[in-house]
Design an enzyme around this catalytic site. Structure first.
Site, PDB file in Angstrom:
ATOM      1  N   GLY A  46     -15.226  21.783 -31.771  1.00 12.02           N
ATOM      2  CA  GLY A  46     -14.508  21.000 -32.769  1.00 12.02           C
ATOM      3  C   GLY A  46     -14.195  21.845 -33.983  1.00 12.02           C
ATOM      4  CB  CYS A  93     -21.568  23.658 -38.507  1.00 11.47           C
ATOM      5  SG  CYS A  93     -20.065  23.598 -39.485  1.00 11.47           S
ATOM      6  CG  LEU A  94     -17.258  26.708 -34.973  1.00 15.94           C
ATOM      7  CD1 LEU A  94     -15.783  26.579 -34.609  1.00 15.94           C
ATOM      8  CD2 LEU A  94     -17.935  27.753 -34.102  1.00 15.94           C
ATOM      9  CD  GLU A 136     -15.414  19.142 -36.180  1.00 14.49           C
ATOM     10  OE1 GLU A 136     -14.986  19.609 -37.248  1.00 14.49           O
ATOM     11  OE2 GLU A 136     -16.261  19.746 -35.479  1.00 14.49           O
TER      12      GLU A 136
HETATM   13 ZN   LIG Z   1     -18.812  21.975 -38.544  1.00 14.50          ZN
END
Ligand SMILES: [Zn+2]
Length: 171
Positions: A46, A93-94, A136
């Site tokens: 996401g 989380c990225l 998100e």
């Molecule tokens: Zn994230």
């Protein structure tokens, strides 16, 4: 199509609530394509627009990370209209790479949104999809998964990040 840099924890753009998308135009389609490339390259399931520095209410999810056709979902101006149940699982989380922690989320959520053609849609997400939707949507509201943590778990991550930042290994 291009892979964009992903903004990391500490950047202001991750903390500002995003602005609603006003029109479905060519620049927006290009942004969506670039976000898809960026998410697949990361790889991640996401991505929210403010994670690539664009403060717009737009997010994408593909639980197959591009492996299965038809699993890419583009959510424009999404809103949660219903939430049911509760489930606690690991989450990452990225924008906070290499950290995972357990977060409690609804088991099922319903989203109302526009797809990339501007069509109004509604969709139920369950399990990992519900988790990704909530994660998100949080981004679009300026919230990060570490905000759901308390005490030791939260301090541990934030301390490690500030150490990395001090040695120039963050951001
Ligand atoms: Zn994230």
């Amino acid at each position: 199509m291009a892979v964009l840099p992903i903004v990391k924890y500490g950047a202001d753009v991750l903390r500002r609530p995003t602005d609603p998308v006003a029109g479905i135009d060519e620049p927006l389609q290009k942004l969506i394509d670039d976000m898809v490339d960026t998410m697949y390259a990361a790889p991640g399931v996401g991505l929210a627009a403010n994670q690539v520095g664009v403060s717009k209410r737009l997010m994408i999810i593909d639980l197959s990370v591009g492996k299965r056709p038809g699993e890419l979902h583009v959510f424009i101006n999404p809103q949660i209209t219903a939430a049911e149940g509760e489930i606690t699982e690991e989450e990452g989380c990225l924008s906070i790479p290499d950290f995972v922690e357990v977060v409690t989320r609804p088991e099922r959520v319903r989203l109302r949104y526009l797809d990339r053609n501007g069509e109004e849609r509604e969709m139920w997400g369950e399990g990992l999809m519900a988790r990704a939707m909530c994660h998100e949507i949080d981004h679009l509201n300026g919230t990060l998964f570490v905000d759901h943590l308390r005490g030791f778990k939260r301090d541990r991550i934030l301390k490690k990040i500030s150490k990395l930042a001090k040695s120039g290994m963050w951001g």
